[in-house]
Design an enzyme around this catalytic site. Structure first.
Site, PDB file in Angstrom:
ATOM      1  N   THR A   1      -8.629   7.626  -3.029  1.00 21.87           N
ATOM      2  CA  THR A   1      -9.914   7.185  -2.487  1.00 21.87           C
ATOM      3  C   THR A   1     -10.924   8.324  -2.485  1.00 21.87           C
ATOM      4  O   THR A   1     -10.614   9.435  -2.067  1.00 21.87           O
ATOM      5  CB  THR A   1      -9.731   6.663  -1.053  1.00 21.87           C
ATOM      6  OG1 THR A   1      -8.717   5.655  -1.050  1.00 21.87           O
ATOM      7  CG2 THR A   1     -11.028   6.076  -0.517  1.00 21.87           C
TER       8      THR A   1
ATOM      9  N   GLY B   1       4.690   4.011  -4.652  1.00 18.51           N
ATOM     10  CA  GLY B   1       4.213   3.398  -3.419  1.00 18.51           C
ATOM     11  C   GLY B   1       4.545   4.251  -2.207  1.00 18.51           C
ATOM     12  O   GLY B   1       4.193   5.431  -2.135  1.00 18.51           O
TER      13      GLY B   1
ATOM     14  N   GLU C   1      -1.851   3.246   4.439  1.00 17.82           N
ATOM     15  CA  GLU C   1      -1.306   4.039   5.548  1.00 17.82           C
ATOM     16  C   GLU C   1       0.022   3.471   6.039  1.00 17.82           C
ATOM     17  O   GLU C   1       0.354   3.570   7.222  1.00 17.82           O
ATOM     18  CB  GLU C   1      -2.315   4.125   6.710  1.00 17.82           C
ATOM     19  CG  GLU C   1      -3.622   4.805   6.373  1.00 17.82           C
ATOM     20  CD  GLU C   1      -3.480   6.274   6.034  1.00 17.82           C
ATOM     21  OE1 GLU C   1      -2.390   6.836   6.245  1.00 17.82           O
ATOM     22  OE2 GLU C   1      -4.458   6.849   5.525  1.00 17.82           O
TER      23      GLU C   1
ATOM     24  N   ARG D   1      -2.644   6.916  11.210  1.00 19.74           N
ATOM     25  CA  ARG D   1      -2.396   5.524  11.588  1.00 19.74           C
ATOM     26  C   ARG D   1      -3.226   5.111  12.796  1.00 19.74           C
ATOM     27  O   ARG D   1      -3.663   3.958  12.893  1.00 19.74           O
ATOM     28  CB  ARG D   1      -0.894   5.328  11.820  1.00 19.74           C
ATOM     29  CG  ARG D   1      -0.160   5.290  10.491  1.00 19.74           C
ATOM     30  CD  ARG D   1       1.332   5.395  10.584  1.00 19.74           C
ATOM     31  NE  ARG D   1       1.906   5.326   9.229  1.00 19.74           N
ATOM     32  CZ  ARG D   1       3.147   5.660   8.911  1.00 19.74           C
ATOM     33  NH1 ARG D   1       3.954   6.103   9.862  1.00 19.74           N
ATOM     34  NH2 ARG D   1       3.568   5.579   7.666  1.00 19.74           N
TER      35      ARG D   1
ATOM     36  N   GLN E   1     -12.965 -19.433   8.293  1.00 13.94           N
ATOM     37  CA  GLN E   1     -12.696 -20.851   8.553  1.00 13.94           C
ATOM     38  C   GLN E   1     -13.823 -21.480   9.364  1.00 13.94           C
ATOM     39  O   GLN E   1     -14.237 -22.619   9.102  1.00 13.94           O
ATOM     40  CB  GLN E   1     -11.367 -21.001   9.303  1.00 13.94           C
ATOM     41  CG  GLN E   1     -10.882 -22.420   9.457  1.00 13.94           C
ATOM     42  CD  GLN E   1     -10.392 -23.017   8.140  1.00 13.94           C
ATOM     43  OE1 GLN E   1     -10.090 -22.282   7.206  1.00 13.94           O
ATOM     44  NE2 GLN E   1     -10.321 -24.333   8.068  1.00 13.94           N
TER      45      GLN E   1
ATOM     46  N   ALA F   1      -7.262  12.731  -0.382  1.00 18.14           N
ATOM     47  CA  ALA F   1      -5.806  12.813  -0.262  1.00 18.14           C
ATOM     48  C   ALA F   1      -5.175  12.289  -1.549  1.00 18.14           C
ATOM     49  O   ALA F   1      -5.397  11.137  -1.934  1.00 18.14           O
ATOM     50  CB  ALA F   1      -5.330  12.006   0.936  1.00 18.14           C
TER      51      ALA F   1
ATOM     52  N   THR G   1      -0.155   9.305  -3.619  1.00 12.91           N
ATOM     53  CA  THR G   1       0.540   8.162  -4.213  1.00 12.91           C
ATOM     54  C   THR G   1       0.607   8.273  -5.735  1.00 12.91           C
ATOM     55  O   THR G   1      -0.319   8.756  -6.389  1.00 12.91           O
ATOM     56  CB  THR G   1      -0.174   6.857  -3.833  1.00 12.91           C
ATOM     57  OG1 THR G   1      -0.298   6.800  -2.413  1.00 12.91           O
ATOM     58  CG2 THR G   1       0.603   5.646  -4.316  1.00 12.91           C
TER      59      THR G   1
ATOM     60  N   PRO H   1       1.981   6.014  -9.475  1.00 14.71           N
ATOM     61  CA  PRO H   1       2.380   4.707 -10.008  1.00 14.71           C
ATOM     62  C   PRO H   1       3.886   4.504  -9.835  1.00 14.71           C
ATOM     63  O   PRO H   1       4.684   5.420 -10.044  1.00 14.71           O
ATOM     64  CB  PRO H   1       2.008   4.806 -11.494  1.00 14.71           C
ATOM     65  CG  PRO H   1       0.944   5.856 -11.559  1.00 14.71           C
ATOM     66  CD  PRO H   1       1.277   6.842 -10.481  1.00 14.71           C
TER      67      PRO H   1
END
Length: 556
Positions: A322, A294, A537, A417, A510, A286, A289, A291
């Site tokens: 990606t 966003g 996403e 999503r 932790q 895909a 996006t 620079p």
């Protein structure tokens, strides 16, 4: 039925009645929050963007309140269904009790929107509704031995107990079992080594996933896919992500490309691309996006211009792409109306490219790229790509119509999503499993870490939130499979699951203590992987804006 069985049944029924009453009051609380925010941002029956910006805390707070309530509703429905199946055991009841107490308490005291931001009743002027909710939630909030419920749950899990994961569907249960076994054998044992080496996932794993049909889960059978739907996709993605988020993400680009082509492509485009995507022969990426843009896709500047022979010439720059080098097909969002500066001027292309190698990642003429070094989410790599007179065929325009790119892309957001939420659940589960294992093995002051209440408390809530995020995600997937609009539900699933993944990873580290901060330990990888889930996403803030605006725009 024995007297003991009768008492257990009565206890379950009382629990479920109390949970149903509490969640109904929580839904009334949510309605009050919606009315309060609506007064601030709705003008003449429509969401006012300027008011929405001025009262962003309230809009996003409404989104988080609604997400919390929806997770409660999904969890109560899950428990009710398990009772019908006769599978609501003591572990499942403990999950419901702990989850209801925690999320109801958050609604009353303040729902976290981030580590340092909360939405509280008085900020929306709904203190009276919060008081009513407290009364309805008394069964959970005033339970005197909650610490015992948490400790006992973790103790049972440490001894090999589990939470029922049945989907009441033999095929889906079989799919989960199949991919869990595949992950345990082929992914999990190697994931940390691949992460540290920043290696691409071996093609042997990709090929194995091809054989299992991962890339065609949601593609229609007439194109060689499995045609199973979004719930099946969630199960597969969750299990693969439990081994490594990169493995769970391999199918994401195929899912996006497949849905784009299936919903918006011409018949010729479907015939040309869907069979290869379904088989895994064609690996898509895909390319959206840029620079400095966003999430503001309307500001894209990469342009496509027609040549005299009908082909298209692409110029511009893309980033955070990606699996770009190893892909064969780009779903490419660019500007075709060069006079426009809005969404209307965008178009989507199905742009073929030559699959790259480690030594020559971008051999296709007219494009060059470079790696973006990242903390986690490795295995497919992120790239910046520059297009310089990159040529694509004249028939590559998705659907054959210009100016539809943003609308076409919006149609995939729900599925993307939902799948991201499923990835987050897999990551959250790994964080929990690593923490539980370490807490059982590590001894301090003459006892295991598991014996310390603060440790078992963390573990209990980690598991409970996994279940709650999972049920919310599965609800969204089922709505999608029914053909219903579920943009808000999908956004809620992603919003909550991403938070749970990060919280679980942080708490797991932790529990590990200092050793968890060492690169040699798996939890260091999981922490890095978890962090991206709140960003891609749709960042959490964008997600909350979409949910809040959607809730305020829906007609009751």
């Amino acid at each position: 039925m024995t007297a003991t069985a009768t008492r257990k049944a009565e206890s379950q029924t009382m629990l479920l009645i109390a949970a149903e009453q509490a969640v109904e009051q929580a839904e009334r609380y949510q309605a009050a929050a919606r009315r309060a925010v609506s007064q601030l941002v709705v003008r003449d029956g429509k969401f006012d963007a300027a008011c929405g910006d001025a009262h962003q805390h309230g809009v996003h707070g409404l989104a988080w309140i609604a997400t919390t309530v929806s997770a409660l509703r999904a969890t109560v429905s899950w428990a009710q269904h398990l009772q019908v199946l006769g599978k609501l055991g003591e572990n499942e009841q403990a999950v419901l009790i702990i989850g209801a107490a925690e999320y109801l308490g958050q609604l009353i005291g303040g729902v976290p929107m981030s580590q340092s931001e909360f939405i509280r009743p008085h900020e929306l002027g709904i203190d009276a509704e919060a008081t009513n909710l407290r009364r309805s939630a008394a069964y959970f909030l005033e339970m005197p031995d909650m610490h015992v419920v948490r400790a006992d749950l973790v103790a049972r899990l440490a001894e090999g107990g589990s939470i029922d994961e049945t989907l009441d569907d033999d095929m889906l249960d079989l799919i989960r079992d199949q991919f869990r076994k595949f992950t345990d054998v082929h992914v999990a044992p190697n994931a940390h080594r691949w992460h540290l080496a920043d290696s691409l996932i071996p093609m042997s794993v990709v090929d194995a996933l091809c054989e299992l049909g991962v890339f065609g889960i949601c593609i229609d059978e007439k194109y060689g896919g499995l045609g199973l739907g979004k719930l099946a996709m969630c199960i597969v993605t969750e299990e693969l992500s439990r081994g490594w988020i990169a493995a769970g993400s391999l199918g994401t680009r195929s899912e996006i490309a497949g849905e784009l082509i299936a919903t918006a492509g011409t018949e010729a485009q479907k015939d040309q691309w869907l069979p290869g995507i379904a088989s895994g022969e064609i690996l898509p990426t895909a390319v959206f996006t840029e620079p400095d843009t966003g999430s503001d896709l309307g500001s894209l500047r990469t342009k496509a211009e027609r040549n005299e022979d009908g082909s298209w010439r692409i110029n511009g720059n893309k980033t955070w792409i990606t699996h770009a080098a190893r892909s064969d097909l780009m779903t490419l969002l660019v500007r075709t109306d060069l006079k426009s500066r809005s969404y209307e001027g965008l178009s989507l292309f199905l742009a073929p490219k030559i699959r790259g190698t480690e030594s020559d990642p971008f051999p296709t003429r007219g494009m060059r790229g470079s790696d973006i070094e990242v903390l986690g989410y490795r295995g497919m790599r992120e790239y910046e790509i520059a297009f310089e007179d990159f040529l694509i065929p004249g028939d590559a325009l998705l659907g054959g119509t210009e100016g539809q790119g943003f609308k076409q892309l919006m149609q995939t957001f729900e599925a993307a999503r939902i799948q991201t939420a499923a990835r987050a659940i897999g990551v959250a589960r790994t964080a929990f499993d690593l923490a539980l294992r370490y807490a059982k093995e590590r001894r301090q002051f003459g006892r295991t870490l598991l014996a310390f209440p603060r440790v078992s408390d963390k573990l209990a809530l980690m598991l409970v939130e996994i279940v709650m995020a999972r049920q919310l995600t599965y609800f969204a997937a089922r709505e999608k499979d029914k053909g219903r609009r579920c943009d808000i539900e999908a956004g809620m699933a992603k919003l909550l699951a991403a938070r749970v993944a990060w919280s679980n990873a942080d708490n797991s580290l932790q529990i590990h203590g200092g050793i968890g901060y060492a690169l040699e330990t798996e939890i260091s990888r999981v922490l890095c992987d978890a962090r991206i889930l709140n960003i891609f996403e749709g960042a959490a803030e964008i997600q909350a804006q979409v949910i809040g605006r959607g809730l305020l725009s829906r007609v009751n």
